[in-house]
Design an enzyme around this catalytic site. Sequence first.
Site, PDB file in Angstrom:
ATOM      1  N   CYS A 136      17.049 -22.064 -21.754  1.00 56.26           N
ATOM      2  CA  CYS A 136      18.205 -23.006 -21.413  1.00 56.26           C
ATOM      3  C   CYS A 136      17.714 -24.241 -20.806  1.00 56.26           C
ATOM      4  O   CYS A 136      16.999 -24.221 -19.782  1.00 56.26           O
ATOM      5  CB  CYS A 136      18.979 -22.122 -20.414  1.00 56.26           C
ATOM      6  SG  CYS A 136      19.955 -23.060 -19.156  1.00 56.26           S
ATOM      7  N   CYS A 183      18.941 -25.206 -17.374  1.00 49.55           N
ATOM      8  CA  CYS A 183      18.097 -24.449 -16.289  1.00 49.55           C
ATOM      9  C   CYS A 183      16.938 -25.127 -15.891  1.00 49.55           C
ATOM     10  O   CYS A 183      16.452 -24.883 -14.787  1.00 49.55           O
ATOM     11  CB  CYS A 183      18.018 -22.944 -16.730  1.00 49.55           C
ATOM     12  SG  CYS A 183      19.574 -22.112 -17.208  1.00 49.55           S
TER      13      CYS A 183
END
Length: 108
Positions: free
Chosen positions: A32, A35
């Site tokens: 991600c 993230c």
Amino acid sequence: MSKPLELTDSNFSDEVENSDSPVLVDFWAEWCGPCRMVGPIVEELAGEYEGKAKIGKVNVDHNPEVSVKYGIRSIPALLIFKNGEVVDQIIGAVPKTHIKKQLDAQIA
């Protein structure tokens, strides 16, 4: 400097739901992109909030039970727990000041 707690399906209850202090939990995954933007902020917060709040991370790929329990559908998702309950949440990559403001509100 303290690091974020490595939270898992097996230790989540002890570390988060039974915690006496507020807990910020970062739900993330290695693949991600956003993230990876939030990750360093969470690391900094772990040091800054030592003794005031717990800061932890849950890898959603490795810990599906906790992720499902709290309805995590998009990441990064930052959940703030107090007395074992979710009291606030932040979805997506946001500035550090935004996270601190919401966390400070639960510590006061």
